[in-house]
Design a protein around this motif. Structure first.
Motif, PDB file in Angstrom:
ATOM      1  N   ASN A 199       3.895  11.565   1.981  1.00  0.00           N
ATOM      2  CA  ASN A 199       3.845  10.310   1.184  1.00  0.00           C
ATOM      3  C   ASN A 199       3.724   9.290   2.345  1.00  0.00           C
ATOM      4  N   ALA A 200       3.324   8.028   2.010  1.00  0.00           N
ATOM      5  CA  ALA A 200       3.205   6.766   3.143  1.00  0.00           C
ATOM      6  C   ALA A 200       3.773   5.733   2.294  1.00  0.00           C
TER       7      ALA A 200
ATOM      8  N   VAL B  79       0.860  -1.005   0.086  1.00  0.00           N
ATOM      9  CA  VAL B  79      -0.021  -0.110  -0.158  1.00  0.00           C
ATOM     10  C   VAL B  79       0.914   1.183   0.112  1.00  0.00           C
ATOM     11  N   SER B  80       0.477   2.151  -0.733  1.00  0.00           N
ATOM     12  CA  SER B  80       1.346   3.453  -0.858  1.00  0.00           C
ATOM     13  C   SER B  80       0.594   4.595  -1.054  1.00  0.00           C
ATOM     14  N   VAL B  81       0.969   5.811  -0.776  1.00  0.00           N
ATOM     15  CA  VAL B  81       0.419   7.036  -1.068  1.00  0.00           C
ATOM     16  C   VAL B  81       1.543   7.895  -1.426  1.00  0.00           C
ATOM     17  N   LEU B  82       1.478   8.770  -2.349  1.00  0.00           N
ATOM     18  CA  LEU B  82       2.179   9.648  -2.851  1.00  0.00           C
ATOM     19  C   LEU B  82       1.265  11.039  -2.766  1.00  0.00           C
TER      20      LEU B  82
ATOM     21  N   LEU C 235       1.000   4.588   6.593  1.00  0.00           N
ATOM     22  CA  LEU C 235      -0.404   4.750   6.172  1.00  0.00           C
ATOM     23  C   LEU C 235      -1.343   5.253   7.165  1.00  0.00           C
ATOM     24  N   ASP C 236      -1.173   4.423   8.419  1.00  0.00           N
ATOM     25  CA  ASP C 236      -1.838   4.718   9.941  1.00  0.00           C
ATOM     26  C   ASP C 236      -1.621   6.244  10.332  1.00  0.00           C
TER      27      ASP C 236
ATOM     28  N   ARG D 123      -2.437   5.440  -3.668  1.00  0.00           N
ATOM     29  CA  ARG D 123      -3.331   7.038  -4.102  1.00  0.00           C
ATOM     30  C   ARG D 123      -1.922   7.863  -4.653  1.00  0.00           C
ATOM     31  N   HIS D 124      -2.258   8.522  -5.578  1.00  0.00           N
ATOM     32  CA  HIS D 124      -1.239   9.617  -6.136  1.00  0.00           C
ATOM     33  C   HIS D 124      -2.124  10.666  -5.990  1.00  0.00           C
TER      34      HIS D 124
END
Length: 139
Positions: free
Chosen positions: A55-56, A47-50, A62-63, A132-133
């Motif tokens: 970012n995570a 799982v990732s976020v840009l 993420l938490d 998510r980006h």
């Protein structure tokens, strides 16, 4: 039922989920409650976020990110998701669009638009966000 019919119903069901559960979770986040968003994210790696602000990568980051966003957002007066493109292929899907938001960020009212692309996995029959980006759209 032909495979095309099945694909159409998959796409229709996914779109309903995007416009209901996912929309409601994003609205809750912008009112300071990250729990509904977190519930829609995968508990499986990767799982990732840009993100537009941070970012995570992985469950712990993420938490931490969602908790920080929940503390920072409040008083959402408007949130709309302008879907530009989406598709469902088997147990994977994506959305791309513009998020138009008016909310308080750290107590200051702000209105902004993000370009947002998300990738989803179907897990145990339910859609979950895996990536998510988001970044600020040019004016």
């Amino acid at each position: 039922m032909s495979s095309n019919d099945n694909g159409a119903s998959d796409r229709d069901g996914f779109l309903v989920w995007v416009h209901t559960a996912l929309y409601e979770a994003e609205l809750a986040l912008h009112n300071g409650n990250p729990a509904p968003r977190r519930a829609l994210w995968s508990r499986n790696e990767p799982v990732s976020v840009l993100g537009a602000w941070r970012n995570a990568n992985g469950q712990q980051e993420l938490d931490e990110l969602f908790a920080a966003l929940g503390k920072s957002f409040s008083d959402c007066t408007s949130y709309t998701f302008e879907l530009q493109a989406y598709d469902v292929v088997g147990d994977m899907a994506y959305t791309a669009g513009f998020e138009h938001t008016s909310a308080s960020v750290d107590g200051q009212p702000r209105t902004y638009t993000l370009r947002a692309t998300q990738v989803y996995r179907r897990e145990d029959g339910r859609w979950r966000v895996a990536h998510r980006h988001g970044d600020t759209a040019a004016e």
